[in-house]
Enzyme design. Structure first.
Site, PDB file in Angstrom:
ATOM      1  N   ARG A 258      36.544  36.280  43.256  1.00  0.00           N
ATOM      2  CA  ARG A 258      36.243  36.047  41.843  1.00  0.00           C
ATOM      3  C   ARG A 258      36.170  34.547  41.609  1.00  0.00           C
ATOM      4  O   ARG A 258      37.187  33.869  41.540  1.00  0.00           O
ATOM      5  CB  ARG A 258      37.333  36.679  40.964  1.00  0.00           C
ATOM      6  N   HIS A 262      39.440  35.141  35.099  1.00  0.00           N
ATOM      7  CA  HIS A 262      39.593  36.590  34.910  1.00  0.00           C
ATOM      8  C   HIS A 262      38.832  37.041  33.668  1.00  0.00           C
ATOM      9  O   HIS A 262      38.164  38.060  33.662  1.00  0.00           O
ATOM     10  CB  HIS A 262      41.084  36.933  34.775  1.00  0.00           C
ATOM     11  N   TYR A 271      46.252  28.027  38.111  1.00  0.00           N
ATOM     12  CA  TYR A 271      46.768  28.666  39.322  1.00  0.00           C
ATOM     13  C   TYR A 271      45.963  28.378  40.580  1.00  0.00           C
ATOM     14  O   TYR A 271      46.300  28.835  41.653  1.00  0.00           O
ATOM     15  CB  TYR A 271      46.949  30.184  39.130  1.00  0.00           C
TER      16      TYR A 271
END
Lengths: 359, 354
Positions: A258, A262, A271
């Site tokens: 990805r 998100h 992150y």
């Protein structure tokens, strides 16, 4: 990320099953026309996905779950679906699957416009269940639908999409166990995109592989390069043939990445660094396919330009459709709860009408 | 199975033969209803843990697999979320699932599928994917069962938009309500009072009046089980039989109690509730579930709203307590007993304003 199998996606070309025996012969190799069609679909999905993020930034839609980098996994698997007899159970991130299956994209995108949960498309006609926000919520539905095909003696196959994060849910275990016990014709299609919001696969999937778990259920599994659209089509077709022939479920773990956040509310910079993202994502599946087609003489620059132009025209058409979408009539809020409404609900609807008319 | 057919012969208007009246236990009545639903609708399916060869731990599905085959009546793996999640997919595929969770407390592991999926799929899919699922839940206490084998979940289910909830109180109701619920296009939680499974009663199979109203029709609302003038006891499930006992005892003291079996806990038959309480002008709601945020509060509010001008006293609630369902030794202290209900009646009758 060096210990995680998501990094780099070195699963390579279509391997032998990790476990069990995968019967059913794949269809013949893809024709040049089919390869070009796959590319056109991937470009359309890439362009629409990128545009949807822009629409959110512009205020056209309140939110969106991007799939940048997963075009090969989504388009390739969706392309293998026979919409005359199969049925697909998506999550909230299967825009590419929907597009490959030919779903009305304005109706699909309406859920991101916050027009109606599940979208405005007709799930029965399109063979795509309503968009599902509960992680792993619909995996069991696929098993039930598939078992229904066994009872009805049809040759329809259900395909359930879920991710590496969803594989932590108990419903995925129950679904795989039920499907194996009942030999239900289900293809469990796992997109391992490396991340469950901020949590990487190695903190999510003990053992590192969702596909490896299938052995425990006696289910044949394939772990494939999910960024290779041809490998995805081939694996999905083989899985469908296996399930359609009455041999029970199959699990495919498509290793992908990805590349974006998100959702449009997510900040991946908290992150992972851009360097990590670039190193772990590997080669862009769209660019990679384009190079292959060019090298094999299947497509040329004129074709790529034409595909991009078509994608832009399509995106503008969908954008206009989204913009034109009004709110649903408030009465639907009451009318669509039940097939047979209740007196209390009718009274609440009447009260709502009366009070909203007087505002 | 005793089959004392008391009348028979002439056919019903819809062509089905008359079957008369039989003395059956609730377990037998439910079994008969499932048998007829399976016979009448080839898309109906009965399944759950031990529903097949064993016939269910309460034998509600006894003999059905032998009659309809393992495709129609089957055992599932032991996983409630799986049972209910599978039901969603089967309903999408055009089936009419009648799943069972073995005990009320084991509906909790399936709550996600019940609340987030079954209850919402008709709405989510804009009516294209109805969920004609009848979830049978052996419910309530009274059998000295271990923990999690006796719970009263009606308020939880009734609170969820998209679900309907019903509970039978005797074999006749069990037969007619299950036959009705299992042929509806919407999800119904069917709460069977397990303490009443073995109680026998008359089942009038040909009842032209399962509705309980003079107009006849399907069993969609509440039912007056005993006429009375002084006070209405509102109950459902196993508590109806207890309230009928209480009414007999109260009658000895000259108190004429009406007993209203609510039957449907969602939707609640507000008209029947209002009609009864406007007649008696006093009401006591009796349920096994804990009191706080229980269904008794909803019933009391509905009564207040429709009968405030005629009420002689505030609506009283006799309920379980706000404690985890206790072990068998304390069960009789927890479930509303005859004395507690009589005290409640007394408080309402003796109420004086200000």
């Amino acid at each position: 990320m060096d210990s995680t199998p998501s990094a780099g996606n070195d699963a390579g070309q279509l391997p032998e099953p990790l476990s069990g025996l995968l019967s059913g012969q794949p269809a013949g190799p893809l024709t040049a026309g089919q390869l070009r069609e796959l590319y056109s679909l991937m470009v359309a999905v890439r362009h629409l996905d990128t545009s949807a993020i822009a629409w959110q930034r512009q205020g056209l839609i309140p939110g969106y779950a991007p799939e940048l980098g997963q075009e090969a996994a989504q388009v390739g698997s969706g392309y293998a679906v026979d919409t005359a007899r199969d049925f697909v159970f998506p999550t909230y991130r299967e825009m590419g699957v929907a597009r490959a299956m030919g779903v009305d994209m304005v109706a699909y995108m309406s859920t991101h416009k916050a027009t109606w949960h599940g979208g405005l498309y007709d799930p029965l006609e399109s063979r795509l269940a309503p968009i599902q926000a509960v992680v792993a919520g619909s995996v069991l539905h696929a098993v039930g639908w598939a078992h229904g095909q066994t009872l009805d003696q049809t040759d329809g196959v259900a395909m359930a999409y879920f991710g590496d994060g969803a594989s932590s849910q108990g419903d995925v275990h129950e679904a795989m166990n039920f499907a194996a016990v009942m030999r239900a014709p289900v293809v469990f299609f796992v997109q391992n995109n490396g991340w469950a919001i901020s949590v990487p696969t190695e903190r999510q999937v003990a053992g590192g592989s969702v596909a490896a778990r299938a052995a425990g259920y006696g289910i044949p599994a394939l772990r494939i390069d999910g960024n290779d659209v041809v490998a995805v089509v081939d694996a999905t077709r083989r899985a469908f043939a296996h399930a359609r022939a009455g041999h029970g479920p199959v699990l495919i773990e498509a290793m992908t990445y990805r590349r974006g956040p998100h959702s449009t509310s997510d900040d991946p910079g908290r992150y992972r660094s851009l360097n990590e993202e670039r190193d772990d994502a590997g080669e862009d599946p769209l660019e990679r396919f384009r190079k292959t087609l060019l090298a094999d003489g299947v497509a040329d620059e004129a074709f790529f330009a034409e595909a991009l132009a078509a994608a832009k025209a399509e995106e503008e058409h969908i954008r206009a459709g989204i913009q034109a979408l009004g709110s649903r009539p408030g009465t639907e809020m009451f009318d669509l709860v039940f097939q047979e409404t209740t007196p209390a609900l009718q009274a609440q609807a009447a009260n709502w009408r009366e009070e909203s008319e007087h505002v | 199975m005793s089959s004392a057919i008391l009348e028979g012969g002439a056919g019903m208007a819809d062509g089905t033969p008359r079957r008369g009246v039989e003395q059956l236990s609730m377990q037998q009545a439910l079994n008969r209803a499932l048998d007829e639903v399976l016979a009448g609708n080839p898309k109906s399916l009965v399944f759950g843990e031990d529903c097949g060869r064993l016939g269910g731990v309460f034998r509600i599905t006894d003999g059905l697999q032998a009659k309809y085959g393992p495709g129609r009546v089957f055992d599932t793996p032991l996983a409630e979320s799986g049972i209910l999640g599978m039901s969603v997919g089967l309903a999408m595929a055009g089936f009419h699932p009648i799943p069972e969770v073995q005990f009320d407390g084991f509906a909790y592991p399936a709550i996600n599928q019940i609340v987030c999926q079954i209850a919402r799929m008709n709405y989510r899919s804009r009516g294209t994917m109805p969920m004609p699922i009848t979830l049978r839940v052996p419910s309530f206490g009274g059998i000295r069962a271990p923990e999690h084998h006796g719970e009263s979940l009606e308020a939880l289910f009734a609170h969820v938009p998209g679900l309907k909830v019903v509970s039978p109180s005797n074999p006749h109701e069990a037969y007619h309500l299950l036959k009705y619920a299992a042929t509806r296009p919407d999800p119904v939680i069917f709460m069977e009072p397990k303490s009443r499974y073995w109680q026998k009663g008359e089942v009038d199979f040909d009842s032209a009046d399962p509705s309980g109203s003079p107009a006849g029709g399907p069993p969609t609302g509440a039912k007056v089980m005993r006429e009375g003038r002084h006070l209405t006891l509102v109950a459902w499930g196993a508590m109806v039989a207890r309230c009928l006992q209480v009414a007999e005892l109260a009658a000895e003291d000259g108190i004429d109690v009406e007993v209203l079996d609510l039957r449907w806990l969602k939707p609640i038959d507000e008209a029947a509730l209002a009609a009864s309480v406007r007649k008696t002008r006093r009401a006591v709601v009796v349920h096994e579930a804990p009191r706080t945020s229980g269904l008794g509060a909803e019933v009391a509010q509905l009564i207040t709203q429709s009968c405030f001008d005629t009420l002689k006293a505030p609506v009283e609630r006799i309920t379980g307590f706000d404690v985890p369902y206790p072990s068998g030794d304390l069960e009789d202290e927890y479930i509303p007993n005859i004395d507690r209900i009589l005290f409640g009646i007394q408080r309402v009758l003796e109420y004086r304003r200000g």
